[in-house]
Motif scaffolding. Structure first.
Motif, PDB file in Angstrom:
ATOM      1  N   GLU A  82       0.811  -1.228   0.000  1.00 49.99           N
ATOM      2  CA  GLU A  82       0.000   0.000   0.000  1.00 49.99           C
ATOM      3  C   GLU A  82       0.846   1.281   0.000  1.00 49.99           C
ATOM      4  O   GLU A  82       1.180   1.814   1.061  1.00 49.99           O
ATOM      5  CB  GLU A  82      -0.878  -0.007   1.251  1.00 49.99           C
ATOM      6  CG  GLU A  82      -1.800   1.193   1.344  1.00 49.99           C
ATOM      7  CD  GLU A  82      -2.923   0.958   2.343  1.00 49.99           C
ATOM      8  OE1 GLU A  82      -4.062   0.795   1.883  1.00 49.99           O
ATOM      9  OE2 GLU A  82      -2.647   0.908   3.551  1.00 49.99           O
ATOM     10  N   GLY A  83       1.167   1.769  -1.219  1.00 49.22           N
ATOM     11  CA  GLY A  83       2.059   2.913  -1.233  1.00 49.22           C
ATOM     12  C   GLY A  83       1.506   4.097  -1.989  1.00 49.22           C
ATOM     13  O   GLY A  83       2.106   5.162  -1.992  1.00 49.22           O
ATOM     14  N   GLU A  84       0.348   3.939  -2.641  1.00 46.64           N
ATOM     15  CA  GLU A  84      -0.233   5.028  -3.424  1.00 46.64           C
ATOM     16  C   GLU A  84      -0.605   6.167  -2.482  1.00 46.64           C
ATOM     17  O   GLU A  84      -1.442   5.985  -1.598  1.00 46.64           O
ATOM     18  CB  GLU A  84      -1.482   4.502  -4.151  1.00 46.64           C
ATOM     19  CG  GLU A  84      -2.144   5.473  -5.086  1.00 46.64           C
ATOM     20  CD  GLU A  84      -1.363   5.692  -6.372  1.00 46.64           C
ATOM     21  OE1 GLU A  84      -0.622   4.779  -6.781  1.00 46.64           O
ATOM     22  OE2 GLU A  84      -1.479   6.776  -6.951  1.00 46.64           O
ATOM     23  N   PRO A  85       0.012   7.336  -2.616  1.00 47.95           N
ATOM     24  CA  PRO A  85      -0.269   8.425  -1.674  1.00 47.95           C
ATOM     25  C   PRO A  85      -1.752   8.721  -1.557  1.00 47.95           C
ATOM     26  O   PRO A  85      -2.466   8.821  -2.554  1.00 47.95           O
ATOM     27  CB  PRO A  85       0.488   9.612  -2.298  1.00 47.95           C
ATOM     28  CG  PRO A  85       1.640   8.972  -2.969  1.00 47.95           C
ATOM     29  CD  PRO A  85       1.099   7.692  -3.534  1.00 47.95           C
ATOM     30  N   GLY A  86      -2.211   8.820  -0.325  1.00 46.89           N
ATOM     31  CA  GLY A  86      -3.625   9.006  -0.060  1.00 46.89           C
ATOM     32  C   GLY A  86      -4.278   7.711   0.380  1.00 46.89           C
ATOM     33  O   GLY A  86      -5.405   7.710   0.880  1.00 46.89           O
ATOM     34  N   THR A  87      -3.589   6.605   0.224  1.00 46.30           N
ATOM     35  CA  THR A  87      -4.212   5.296   0.462  1.00 46.30           C
ATOM     36  C   THR A  87      -3.872   4.765   1.843  1.00 46.30           C
ATOM     37  O   THR A  87      -2.706   4.669   2.203  1.00 46.30           O
ATOM     38  CB  THR A  87      -3.755   4.288  -0.596  1.00 46.30           C
ATOM     39  OG1 THR A  87      -3.828   4.885  -1.876  1.00 46.30           O
ATOM     40  CG2 THR A  87      -4.634   3.053  -0.563  1.00 46.30           C
ATOM     41  N   PHE A  88      -4.857   4.391   2.600  1.00 44.63           N
ATOM     42  CA  PHE A  88      -4.640   3.792   3.909  1.00 44.63           C
ATOM     43  C   PHE A  88      -5.766   2.814   4.224  1.00 44.63           C
ATOM     44  O   PHE A  88      -6.181   2.661   5.377  1.00 44.63           O
ATOM     45  CB  PHE A  88      -4.483   4.856   5.007  1.00 44.63           C
ATOM     46  CG  PHE A  88      -5.611   5.859   5.072  1.00 44.63           C
ATOM     47  CD1 PHE A  88      -5.720   6.897   4.142  1.00 44.63           C
ATOM     48  CD2 PHE A  88      -6.581   5.774   6.066  1.00 44.63           C
ATOM     49  CE1 PHE A  88      -6.748   7.818   4.202  1.00 44.63           C
ATOM     50  CE2 PHE A  88      -7.618   6.695   6.142  1.00 44.63           C
ATOM     51  CZ  PHE A  88      -7.706   7.715   5.210  1.00 44.63           C
ATOM     52  N   ARG A 122       4.762  -3.630   3.172  1.00 49.90           N
ATOM     53  CA  ARG A 122       5.681  -2.501   3.046  1.00 49.90           C
ATOM     54  C   ARG A 122       6.445  -2.274   4.350  1.00 49.90           C
ATOM     55  O   ARG A 122       5.928  -2.474   5.453  1.00 49.90           O
ATOM     56  CB  ARG A 122       4.958  -1.254   2.591  1.00 49.90           C
ATOM     57  CG  ARG A 122       3.890  -0.732   3.546  1.00 49.90           C
ATOM     58  CD  ARG A 122       3.112   0.420   2.917  1.00 49.90           C
ATOM     59  NE  ARG A 122       3.953   1.478   2.387  1.00 49.90           N
ATOM     60  CZ  ARG A 122       3.711   2.779   2.489  1.00 49.90           C
ATOM     61  NH1 ARG A 122       2.627   3.181   3.140  1.00 49.90           N
ATOM     62  NH2 ARG A 122       4.502   3.678   1.954  1.00 49.90           N
ATOM     63  N   ALA A 166       9.877   1.167  -1.172  1.00 47.40           N
ATOM     64  CA  ALA A 166       9.888   1.390  -2.620  1.00 47.40           C
ATOM     65  C   ALA A 166       8.477   1.250  -3.157  1.00 47.40           C
ATOM     66  O   ALA A 166       7.952   0.146  -3.247  1.00 47.40           O
ATOM     67  CB  ALA A 166      10.824   0.402  -3.308  1.00 47.40           C
ATOM     68  N   ILE A 168       7.391   1.407  -6.049  1.00 48.14           N
ATOM     69  CA  ILE A 168       7.336   0.617  -7.276  1.00 48.14           C
ATOM     70  C   ILE A 168       7.073  -0.854  -6.988  1.00 48.14           C
ATOM     71  O   ILE A 168       6.541  -1.570  -7.846  1.00 48.14           O
ATOM     72  CB  ILE A 168       8.627   0.790  -8.107  1.00 48.14           C
ATOM     73  CG1 ILE A 168       8.534   0.060  -9.449  1.00 48.14           C
ATOM     74  CG2 ILE A 168       9.840   0.313  -7.375  1.00 48.14           C
ATOM     75  CD1 ILE A 168       7.474   0.581 -10.388  1.00 48.14           C
ATOM     76  N   CYS A 169       7.373  -1.303  -5.766  1.00 52.69           N
ATOM     77  CA  CYS A 169       7.135  -2.707  -5.435  1.00 52.69           C
ATOM     78  C   CYS A 169       5.658  -3.039  -5.319  1.00 52.69           C
ATOM     79  O   CYS A 169       5.296  -4.192  -5.087  1.00 52.69           O
ATOM     80  CB  CYS A 169       7.887  -3.095  -4.162  1.00 52.69           C
ATOM     81  SG  CYS A 169       9.655  -3.162  -4.445  1.00 52.69           S
TER      82      CYS A 169
END
Lengths: 420, 860, 154
Positions: A82-88, A122, A166, A168-169
């Motif tokens: 979960e790395g897309e900014p805004g995503t939790f 992550r 990262a 991109i992972c």
């Protein structure tokens, strides 16, 4: 709507297996493994379940491809990057409902004949690592993981593998590379992971939320599941809202809820009664929407028709105190930082775009910069090895498309009219 | 059949290939940068993006496989824009160094920008700056120019297998560097330099002293160093070698080089090159004219022959000289001087090992091809590290592992440690028991094939159990049985044998055991060869018992044929081996010696004894390119032309004959021409005007080389057995002598280190190689260092019976315990100066593994 | 060299995967703990233990943002300034850290107590601004709250 994914998370002990089972958990797993794997896949197909990571790929189709490949062993990977900014939206499940995910993975593993699963978590979620490992241990002890699940001779082993910062992972082939002990650089496709994935074996990569849908799906059956949400995009969806709303947070709602309702009904509208300026509907990579374009159904089918995307369902709400040039600049700083460096347009383009936006933001914008930004991002869009570059380019293109005057004013006045 | 259309042109393909390969086969050009035919696909530069109907995004031609009916367009306006913008992206950080960048003129980026790129820059921001790095002695890095195509990394990791460099960090911060960040400390093969499309990674030799378009003098020749026989392109400017580069498609090495071939050429132009003949007057070597020197040699040799007979004269031929040189040499010795006392340093292992193996399996059984070794399903290595001795062969072994082949080693092979080898490391002096155990186990598992009675008779009684192997050699039964399983399961294996095994106690018996292994698993044998023309000189008859064509001297009917062609008698008795020559010199019965292209005082063990022996010889002639340790003792020194200054042929360890070509002009004579002059002065007229003339005679005299001529060799078709007559069924009994058992008794033993970066004494004058490996060190394992209470850098005196040396300690975990490893390459610091030897009764090679060494710390 | 505990931990980690290479990322975390940061020694140790060439190991380690490649303070302050955190005031917090502790992004305090790393979204957007201190998560940050939190870290 009755909670499925966020069920019971107000309970402070919700992560404990005892509490989970008390609330009805680990009944779907024995039911599933009492079926034949292809029938489980059939239920998922009937349910119309689509990936919740952002791509929306039909889950049953992915599983069928992997299942049909003659190579063994097969692997199921949970994308918890979960790395897309805004995503939790995945964090609440990981930290408060880990057994839902574990049960979901065991069911899925059975369905596609995978004996091994990893949760690619992550690195920025250290608390989730401890919670997941403890939960996995509990599941092994109770026989819901291991060589003989629920006494029926079914084998599924699960472990947590931690990433190390990262974004991109989150891309499935980069995730696989990282799991194998390499940099997270995406792979050439074909071959696809369902045929040649981790350790050269058939691999299915699914998002946390996707896999967490399985226990409920098996409990009520595919048809009943499909009654939530819309026929084209069924099921529950966790929307996570941040920014300038009264009540930011996670909201489990039927797939296809209207964005306007999410912001104004569920989240209480714009904080402090200020004016809405812009909304990013599905995480930073999805096209930004101006205030007059938020009357849209948040699902995989309607959002593209509306000129944006559902993405991860991460809604970022911005009021009129926000300088959109600054947001665009910060977004490009993110993409530049996260670019893996493999392909020329993303590696060089994100940096170039960031530098130009930086100049504009710092009052050193030059005439022609906006057109230059459009040209450069246009040269990145569609030319990159993976969608990260597309995300970066799309941010620039869409911010300028809807808010061009703000950029031009910023250049002309050498300053931001908002923050002054 | 697959039919596709590119730009309206229909192309038919037999099997699926990439769109790029399909386009190239039809002569359609698609620009590329990160693509390289020898490397794994990458798809990163994006320059090869093309339009494919029915696919929504542009596709990279280098990664996309064709499918039947595919329609591709490569020259639309949209694609032209993509190419321009991709190059624009590369140029935003790439510095405009063309005016002084050494790559200009052969730079792929420059060529592409000229064709497809933008003509002005829109980039107004700050460019990244990376200073030039001269941290490394051999390679210069200008990473500001790097376009992160990763060819160098993919070459280093995926082909060379050294994995010395990697991309560090990510995104726009990506940069490529070795682990240390500065010095490469790698295998210095330079293959990264070969594939770098821009001026980011280059060789430091002759930096800023040429422009690529000035290197019009390009000559294809064969490397002077080891027995692989790589093809090199020598680029010359003003008669100075500026660069050595490879070419994809060449016979053995196909575009790959090693540190010696790539960076070891500077000896050619070294200031120490002999330029004038020298004659010793009052103990001092003084310059003389050719006339003086040649007539002196002719007169003295004639006198000595007259007074003491041919057998009082001996000749040492050269594994660094051409077939032509060596042929003329042995003919001179036999016909003009009437002696069979001809030998070379091939006697130190290669000659005896080959004779032994080929006596069992027939001539040519060790002549196996190097390309294609990687297709073996298993490779067994014993007695040396192929990646250091014959690097390009070592690369084939690494490629074999990558393709799924099993690697097995007896002892630790440093260059293969990352290839999951099944390694059995027997304790010192127990290798024989281990090999017996392996043979016993294979016999049990596979049974005796029944096709070689003589061999089977020798091995049928060998029965050593895995329990005994465990007890004697210290190898676990589990490891042993895994090793046997892996070995016995192969059907297409290669057995690679190095000299260390041959030069050890019971070496001949170990060769028998390895021959047995080869036989039981139906494998191919490779003998590592440390010199470029070691095989060639043997094939030319430079041995006391061989005639040209590798015909045994002892058979009268062979001898008679040669006597007819040479119009002269040939002495019947086999001559002295090189070691027997030393003994004869010591004893006083050798009156004259002619040494061509060899340095026996340094290159043979027990150097002091060799020196003392040669000093006793009445008349010593040394023909060489440098004033070597041996030349210093000579009565006459004759300067010869070296590699790259003459034409000729080499025969490599595959027995492939290849052409050497002259690339540089220097006054002087080739070895064969000097000898011809002397011969003419002794009334044995010769008529050679060129190396080709000599070869023409070889092809008439040698049954093996019959009807072979230069133009055929040049077509790269001179692969054994050529068109000639190999030796058939002259196998004799298989004789072995096992040698007594050995006890360790807690002592330290001296071992010869065979480094990647040096070769004999030739590499001493290749400054680049010296910069990489500058001085002799005493290598010991960490455990040995602990026992001796020594640390890295301590200075120790190591002493053996012959003498002692002061050396710095280098702690190296790849070295065996209880061993001190020392090279024999550095002046005054050679292992052979400390080594006594006995002679293996069967192979006649020197046995040097029994040298006990005492160690004493003398400083830091 | 790894401590005995670390070696044991690595052995357990290794069992989770079918080959040694896949254990590289977790092994680097262990090495980071043992050595304090991924120094050349740390890489050589991991390289030897797993049989991965050290240049390759370093190439992999430096790809990821959460491995430290220079010595750092005793406590890692990992503050997010991505979009949601930024529009809710994260940048003021960065200024605060600079003013109050002399702590700059990528830097360390004089007394070695804290290092500051800017993060790219740590999944707490709904409770922004947010940060991690070592492995501890903190949300709904204000200048005052940061001060209270950092007090607890020596």
């Amino acid at each position: 709507m009755e909670k499925v994914l966020l069920k019971n998370i107000e309970n402070p002990n919700s992560a404990d297996i005892g509490e989970y089972m008390k609330a009805g958990g680990y009944r779907s797993l024995p039911k599933a493994i009492g079926m034949v794997p292809k029938d489980v896949i059939e239920e998922v197909k009937k349910a119309g379940l689509r990936g919740r990571g952002g791509a929306g790929f039909p889950v049953a189709m992915k599983w069928t491809f992997a299942s049909a490949d003659p190579k063994f062993p097969k692997y199921l990977l949970c994308n918890a990057d979960e790395g897309e900014p805004g995503t939790f939206k995945d964090r609440p499940i990981l930290e408060k409902n880990p057994h839902l995910l574990i049960e979901g993975m065991a069911i899925s593993g059975f369905a596609l004949s995978a004996e091994y699963g990893y949760i690619y978590l992550r690195g920025e979620y250290p608390a989730a690592k401890h919670i997941l490992e403890k939960a996995i241990k509990q599941a092994y002890e109770k026989g819901f993981l291991g060589d003989n699940i629920a006494g029926k001779g079914v084998k599924f082993h699960l472990a947590v593998h931690q990433g190390a910062g990262a974004y991109i992972c989150g891309e499935e082939t980069a995730l696989i590379e990282s799991l194998e002990g390499d940099k997270g650089q995406p792979r050439i496709k074909p071959p696809f992971p369902v045929n040649v994935g981790v350790f050269a074996r058939p691999t299915v990569v699914n998002n946390v939320e996707t896999l967490s849908n399985l226990p409920y799906l098996i409990e009520v059956g595919g048809e009943a599941y499909a009654k939530i949400g819309s026929p084209e995009c069924p099921g529950p969806k966790i929307y996570c809202v941040s920014g300038h709303v009264e009540r930011p947070g996670v909201y489990e709602l039927p797939m296809g809820t209207n964005l306007k309702d999410i912001i104004y009904t569920h989240c209480g509208g714009i904080k402090g009664g200020r004016k809405l300026k812009a909304v990013i509907p599905g995480g930073i990579s999805t096209p930004v929407l101006p205030p007059d374009k938020i009357d849209c159904l948040m699902d995989f089918v309607n959002m593209p028709k509306h000129g944006s995307m559902l993405g991860s369902g991460a809604v970022i709400v911005m009021d009129d105190t926000v300088c959109l040039v600054k947001v665009c600049y910060r977004a490009l700083k993110f993409f530049e930082h996260e670019s893996c460096g493999k392909c020329t347009p993303c590696r060089e383009g994100t940096g170039w775009l960031r530098k130009i936006l930086g100049r504009i933001e710092n009052g050193e914008g030059m005439e022609g910069d906006v057109d230059l930004l459009l040209s450069i991002s246009g040269n990145v869009l569609g030319k990159t090895f993976c969608p990260l570059g597309d995300g970066a380019a799309s941010v620039v293109q869409n911010f300028i498309k809807h808010f061009r005057p703000e950029f031009e004013e910023h250049i002309r006045n050498k300053t931001c009219k908002v923050s002054g | 059949m697959i039919k596709i259309t590119i730009n309206g042109k229909e192309i038919t393909l037999e099997k699926a290939v990439t769109v790029l390969e399909a386009a190239r086969s039809a002569g359609i050009k698609i620009p590329t940068l990160c693509y390289h035919e020898q490397l794994e696909k990458y798809g990163g530069c994006r320059l090869c993006l093309v339009e494919v109907e029915k696919m929504p995004r542009l596709q990279t031609a280098c990664t996309l496989m064709v499918t039947d009916g595919m329609i591709v367009r490569t020259e639309t306006e949209a694609i032209a824009n993509v190419r321009r913008s991709t190059l624009e992206f590369l140029l935003i950080n790439h510095p405009l160094d063309c005016p002084y960048c050494d790559k200009a003129g052969e730079c792929e980026l420059q060529d592409l920008v000229e064709k497809y790129g933008p003509s002005t820059s829109r980039f107004k921001e700050a460019k990244r700056k990376v200073p030039e790095s001269l941290d490394d002695p051999v390679l210069v890095r200008n990473m500001e120019r790097c376009i992160v195509c990763t060819r160098c990394v993919r070459m280093c990791e995926g082909v060379q297998g050294a994995a010395a460099i990697a991309v560090v960090e990510r995104g726009g911060h990506s940069h490529i560097e070795p682990f240390s960040g500065g010095k490469f400390d790698c295998e210095y093969c330079g293959n990264c330099v070969s594939v770098c499309p821009v001026g980011a990674m280059m060789s430091r030799l002759h930096r800023h002293s040429y422009r690529p378009w000035q290197l019009v003098n390009e000559t294809e020749t064969i490397c002077p160093y080891c027995g692989v026989g790589c093809t090199l392109i020598v680029q010359v400017r003003d008669d100075v070698i500026k660069r050595v580069v490879p070419r994809i498609g060449t016979a053995v090495n196909n575009g790959l080089l090693c540190s010696r071939g790539r960076f070891g050429y500077e000896f050619v132009g070294h200031k120490d090159r002999l330029t004038s003949p020298l004659i010793k007057k009052n103990g001092v070597l003084e310059e003389a004219t050719w006339e003086e020197a040649i007539s002196l040699v002719a007169r003295k040799l004639g006198e000595i022959k007259g007074n003491f007979g041919g057998p009082s004269i001996a000749g040492i031929a050269s594994p660094r000289c051409t077939n032509e040189d060596n042929y003329v040499f042995q003919k001179f010795m036999r016909v003009t001087l009437g002696t069979n006392n001809i030998d070379s340093t091939a006697r130190t292992g290669y000659a005896g090992a080959q004779a032994f193996i080929e006596n069992i399996f027939g001539q040519g059984s060790t002549a196996n091809l190097i390309p294609g070794l990687s297709n073996s399903d298993a490779v067994l290595v014993a007695g040396g590290d192929p990646t250091a001795i014959n690097p390009i062969l070592g690369l084939q072994i690494r490629a074999c592992a990558r393709k799924g082949g099993g690697i097995l080693t007896i002892g630790h092979v440093k260059g293969l440690r990352h290839y999951s080898p099944a390694e059995l490391r027997p304790s010192l002096f127990t290798e024989t028991v281990l090999l017996e155990g392996i043979v016993s186990a294979l016999k049990d598992k596979k049974g005796l094939p029944g096709s070689n009675q003589a061999l089977e008779n020798k091995i049928k009684d060998i029965g050593v159990s895995s329990v005994e192997v465990a007890k004697v050699c210290g190898i676990s039964e589990k490891d042993f049985s895994a090793f046997i399983d892996k070995l016995s399961g192969s059907s297409n294996a290669a057995v690679v044998i190095g000299k260390e095994l041959v030069q050890s106690r019971g070496g001949n018996y170990k060769l028998l055991l390895l021959a047995a292994v080869t036989y039981l698993i139906n494998a191919r044998v490779y003998l590592l060869s440390e010199r470029a023309n070691e095989q060639g000189l043997l094939d030319m008859g430079c041995a006391p018992d061989l005639l040209p064509g590798y015909r045994p001297l002892g058979y009268a009917e062979f001898r008679k044929k040669y006597e007819i062609v040479w119009k002269s008698t040939i002495p019947e008795q086999p001559g002295l081996t090189i070691f027997e020559m030393i003994e004869a010199a010591k004893g006083g019965s050798l009156k004259a010696m002619y040494v061509m292209g060899e340095n026996p005082v340094y290159n043979l063990p027990n150097s002091k004894e060799v020196e003392a022996a040669l000093k006793k010889v009445d008349f010593l002639v040394v023909q060489d390119i440098f004033r070597t340790e041996t030349a210093k003792l000579a009565d006459v020194v004759l300067p010869a032309l070296s590699w790259s200054e003459k034409n000729g042929t080499f025969t490599n360890m595959e027995r492939r004959i290849q052409r050497l070509r002259k690339a540089v002009t220097r006054d002087g004579m080739e070895d064969w021409r000097i000898i011809s002059e002397i011969s003419n002065n002794m009334a044995s007229k010769t008529h050679y005007t060129s190396a080709e003339d000599v070869f023409a005679e070889i092809s008439k005299v040698s049954p093996l080389h019959r009807d072979l001529a230069y133009d055929e060799i040049e077509k790269e078709t001179a692969i054994y057995p050529y068109k000639g007559e190999p030796l058939r069924s002259v196998t004799g009994d298989i004789l072995t002598e096992k040698g007594g058992p050995a006890g360790l008794e807690g002592k330290l033993y001296l071992r010869l280190e065979r480094p990647l970066f040096h070769s004999g004494t030739l590499s001493r004058r290749a400054q680049a190689l010296v910069n990489i490996y500058a001085a002799a060190v005493a290598r010991i394992s960490p455990a040995t260092a602990d026992i001796l209470a020594l640390k890295e850098g301590d200075v120790i005196k190591i002493s053996t019976a012959p003498g002692s040396l002061d050396l710095a300690v280098s702690v190296d975990k790849s070295v065996d315990d209880y061993v001190v490893m020392l090279t024999n390459n550095f002046e005054g610091k050679g292992a052979f100066g400390l080594m006594e030897y006995s002679i293996d009764p069967i192979t006649k090679a020197p046995v040097i593994d029994g040298n006990v060494v005492m160690v004493e710390k003398v400083g830091r | 060299m790894f401590s005995e505990n670390a070696k044991k931990e690595l052995e357990e980690i290794r069992l989770k995967y079918p080959n040694a290479r896949a254990a590289l990322l977790p092994a680097l975390y262990v090495a980071q703990r043992e050595f304090g940061w991924l120094s050349p020694d740390a890489y050589e140790t991991v390289s030897d233990l797993l049989g991965v060439p050290k240049a390759i190991a370093r190439g992999v380690g430096t790809f990821y943002a959460m491995y430290k490649h220079k010595p750092a303070g005793r406590n890692m302050v990992q503050l997010c300034t991505n979009v949601s955190c930024m529009i809710l005031g994260a940048e003021r917090l960065v200024d605060f850290l600079k003013g109050k502790y002399g702590l700059e992004p990528g830097g360390t305090t004089q007394d070695g107590r804290f290092s500051l790393v800017i993060m790219e979204c740590i999944g707490a957007c709904g409770t922004a601004p947010a940060m991690l201190v070592n492995d501890d998560f903190y949300e709904d940050l204000t200048e005052k709250r940061i001060e209270e939190i950092l007090e607890r870290y020596k």
